[in-house]
Design a protein around this motif. Structure first.
Motif, PDB file in Angstrom:
ATOM      1  N   VAL A   4       0.747  -1.160  -0.007  1.00  0.00           N
ATOM      2  CA  VAL A   4      -0.045  -0.083  -0.055  1.00  0.00           C
ATOM      3  C   VAL A   4       1.179   1.132  -0.115  1.00  0.00           C
ATOM      4  O   VAL A   4       1.976   1.161   0.733  1.00  0.00           O
ATOM      5  CB  VAL A   4      -0.817  -0.136   1.174  1.00  0.00           C
ATOM      6  CG1 VAL A   4      -1.685   1.279   1.336  1.00  0.00           C
ATOM      7  CG2 VAL A   4      -1.774  -1.176   1.106  1.00  0.00           C
ATOM      8  N   VAL A   5       0.522   2.340  -0.981  1.00  0.00           N
ATOM      9  CA  VAL A   5       1.227   3.439  -0.946  1.00  0.00           C
ATOM     10  C   VAL A   5       0.268   4.386  -0.423  1.00  0.00           C
ATOM     11  O   VAL A   5      -0.572   4.853  -0.973  1.00  0.00           O
ATOM     12  CB  VAL A   5       1.833   3.881  -2.186  1.00  0.00           C
ATOM     13  CG1 VAL A   5       2.566   4.836  -2.514  1.00  0.00           C
ATOM     14  CG2 VAL A   5       2.499   2.627  -2.773  1.00  0.00           C
ATOM     15  N   GLU A   6       0.534   5.300   0.446  1.00  0.00           N
ATOM     16  CA  GLU A   6      -0.095   6.583   0.954  1.00  0.00           C
ATOM     17  C   GLU A   6       0.810   7.712   0.750  1.00  0.00           C
ATOM     18  O   GLU A   6       1.839   7.934   0.835  1.00  0.00           O
ATOM     19  CB  GLU A   6      -0.223   6.476   2.553  1.00  0.00           C
ATOM     20  CG  GLU A   6      -1.067   5.368   2.843  1.00  0.00           C
ATOM     21  CD  GLU A   6      -1.159   5.443   4.648  1.00  0.00           C
ATOM     22  OE1 GLU A   6      -0.688   4.315   5.342  1.00  0.00           O
ATOM     23  OE2 GLU A   6      -1.673   6.545   4.873  1.00  0.00           O
ATOM     24  N   THR A   7      -0.160   8.863   0.081  1.00  0.00           N
ATOM     25  CA  THR A   7       0.347  10.128   0.098  1.00  0.00           C
ATOM     26  C   THR A   7      -0.283  11.148   0.615  1.00  0.00           C
ATOM     27  O   THR A   7      -1.571  10.887   0.927  1.00  0.00           O
ATOM     28  CB  THR A   7       0.522  10.530  -1.672  1.00  0.00           C
ATOM     29  OG1 THR A   7      -0.778  10.227  -2.203  1.00  0.00           O
ATOM     30  CG2 THR A   7       1.544   9.428  -2.275  1.00  0.00           C
ATOM     31  N   ILE A  31      -9.208  -4.208  -5.344  1.00  0.00           N
ATOM     32  CA  ILE A  31      -9.499  -3.388  -4.237  1.00  0.00           C
ATOM     33  C   ILE A  31     -11.050  -3.592  -3.882  1.00  0.00           C
ATOM     34  O   ILE A  31     -11.947  -3.302  -4.735  1.00  0.00           O
ATOM     35  CB  ILE A  31      -9.155  -2.172  -3.988  1.00  0.00           C
ATOM     36  CG1 ILE A  31      -7.477  -2.032  -4.214  1.00  0.00           C
ATOM     37  CG2 ILE A  31      -9.580  -1.278  -2.785  1.00  0.00           C
ATOM     38  CD1 ILE A  31      -7.112  -0.529  -4.293  1.00  0.00           C
ATOM     39  N   ASN A  32     -11.532  -4.107  -2.630  1.00  0.00           N
ATOM     40  CA  ASN A  32     -12.658  -4.275  -2.388  1.00  0.00           C
ATOM     41  C   ASN A  32     -13.268  -3.193  -1.433  1.00  0.00           C
ATOM     42  O   ASN A  32     -14.467  -2.749  -1.480  1.00  0.00           O
ATOM     43  CB  ASN A  32     -12.990  -5.617  -1.722  1.00  0.00           C
ATOM     44  CG  ASN A  32     -14.231  -5.855  -1.208  1.00  0.00           C
ATOM     45  OD1 ASN A  32     -14.680  -5.685   0.145  1.00  0.00           O
ATOM     46  ND2 ASN A  32     -15.188  -6.266  -2.037  1.00  0.00           N
ATOM     47  N   CYS A  95      -4.181   3.758   6.014  1.00  0.00           N
ATOM     48  CA  CYS A  95      -5.071   3.444   5.342  1.00  0.00           C
ATOM     49  C   CYS A  95      -4.962   1.852   5.218  1.00  0.00           C
ATOM     50  O   CYS A  95      -3.845   1.268   5.216  1.00  0.00           O
ATOM     51  CB  CYS A  95      -5.277   3.924   3.866  1.00  0.00           C
ATOM     52  SG  CYS A  95      -3.898   3.283   2.578  1.00  0.00           S
ATOM     53  N   THR A  96      -5.901   0.981   5.027  1.00  0.00           N
ATOM     54  CA  THR A  96      -5.681  -0.326   4.850  1.00  0.00           C
ATOM     55  C   THR A  96      -6.666  -1.009   3.933  1.00  0.00           C
ATOM     56  O   THR A  96      -7.856  -0.382   3.795  1.00  0.00           O
ATOM     57  CB  THR A  96      -6.296  -1.197   6.392  1.00  0.00           C
ATOM     58  OG1 THR A  96      -6.394  -2.416   6.203  1.00  0.00           O
ATOM     59  CG2 THR A  96      -7.666  -0.631   6.713  1.00  0.00           C
ATOM     60  N   VAL A  97      -6.055  -1.700   2.885  1.00  0.00           N
ATOM     61  CA  VAL A  97      -6.874  -2.055   1.765  1.00  0.00           C
ATOM     62  C   VAL A  97      -7.205  -3.562   1.726  1.00  0.00           C
ATOM     63  O   VAL A  97      -6.233  -4.356   2.172  1.00  0.00           O
ATOM     64  CB  VAL A  97      -5.902  -1.684   0.643  1.00  0.00           C
ATOM     65  CG1 VAL A  97      -6.452  -2.511  -0.539  1.00  0.00           C
ATOM     66  CG2 VAL A  97      -5.501  -0.466   0.566  1.00  0.00           C
ATOM     67  N   GLY A  98      -8.471  -3.736   1.491  1.00  0.00           N
ATOM     68  CA  GLY A  98      -8.748  -5.227   1.447  1.00  0.00           C
ATOM     69  C   GLY A  98      -9.094  -5.458   0.186  1.00  0.00           C
ATOM     70  O   GLY A  98      -9.907  -4.822  -0.727  1.00  0.00           O
ATOM     71  N   LEU A 113      -4.078  -5.151   3.715  1.00  0.00           N
ATOM     72  CA  LEU A 113      -2.871  -4.740   3.643  1.00  0.00           C
ATOM     73  C   LEU A 113      -2.835  -3.413   4.442  1.00  0.00           C
ATOM     74  O   LEU A 113      -3.735  -2.419   4.029  1.00  0.00           O
ATOM     75  CB  LEU A 113      -2.245  -4.581   2.362  1.00  0.00           C
ATOM     76  CG  LEU A 113      -2.335  -5.905   1.209  1.00  0.00           C
ATOM     77  CD1 LEU A 113      -2.169  -5.524   0.033  1.00  0.00           C
ATOM     78  CD2 LEU A 113      -1.326  -6.997   2.046  1.00  0.00           C
ATOM     79  N   TRP A 114      -1.922  -3.150   4.906  1.00  0.00           N
ATOM     80  CA  TRP A 114      -1.686  -1.688   5.829  1.00  0.00           C
ATOM     81  C   TRP A 114      -0.802  -0.742   5.004  1.00  0.00           C
ATOM     82  O   TRP A 114       0.430  -1.404   4.629  1.00  0.00           O
ATOM     83  CB  TRP A 114      -1.203  -2.077   7.178  1.00  0.00           C
ATOM     84  CG  TRP A 114      -2.258  -2.403   7.941  1.00  0.00           C
ATOM     85  CD1 TRP A 114      -2.801  -3.734   8.100  1.00  0.00           C
ATOM     86  CD2 TRP A 114      -3.267  -1.642   8.904  1.00  0.00           C
ATOM     87  NE1 TRP A 114      -3.919  -3.761   9.361  1.00  0.00           N
ATOM     88  CE2 TRP A 114      -4.093  -2.214   9.424  1.00  0.00           C
ATOM     89  CE3 TRP A 114      -3.265  -0.065   9.239  1.00  0.00           C
ATOM     90  CZ2 TRP A 114      -5.053  -1.786  10.389  1.00  0.00           C
ATOM     91  CZ3 TRP A 114      -4.508   0.327   9.772  1.00  0.00           C
ATOM     92  CH2 TRP A 114      -5.336  -0.515  10.601  1.00  0.00           C
TER      93      TRP A 114
END
Length: 124
Positions: A4-7, A31-32, A95-98, A113-114
């Motif tokens: 995961v990439v956060e900006t 991504i769900n 953010c966490t991505v499911g 994923l975090w």
């Protein structure tokens, strides 16, 4: 490997706004839903928002009414905008991505994923 990439984030004055974005990199990933959390220094990590692949959103009371969550048309990048910020919003935001990897890694199944976290600092 998918990660995961956060900006976004950074320093902002009270009353201002910040926008955080979240996406995946390192491989195709369906991504769900995306969840947003925040953790002040020395505090607990709390959930603040969720947006689904279909665009449905829910918010914690702490940010409800001054936040917007959105996704791009492709469903690959998700964002969270926080308005009317106060010093109490100062925290590391995660953010966490499911979702599910696409292609050869699909056998990994559903993953949560975090991101690495982004600091938002609000000054009075």
């Amino acid at each position: 490997q998918v990660h995961v990439v956060e900006t976004g984030g950074g320093s902002v004055q009270a009353g201002g706004s910040t926008r955080l974005s979240c996406t995946t990199s390192g491989g195709a990933f369906s991504i769900n839903r995306v969840g947003w959390y925040r953790q002040p220094l020395g505090g607990m990590r709390d959930w603040i928002a969720t947006i689904t692949r279909g665009g449905a959103t829910t918010f914690a009371d702490s940010v409800k009414g001054r936040s917007t969550a959105a996704k791009d048309n492709a469903g690959n990048t998700f964002s969270l905008q926080l308005n009317n910020l106060t010093p109490e919003d100062t925290a590391a935001y995660y953010c966490t991505v499911g979702g599910v990897p696409v292609g050869p890694r699909a056998s990994d199944g559903y993953l949560n994923l975090w991101g690495q976290g982004i600091q938002v600092t609000v000054s009075a």
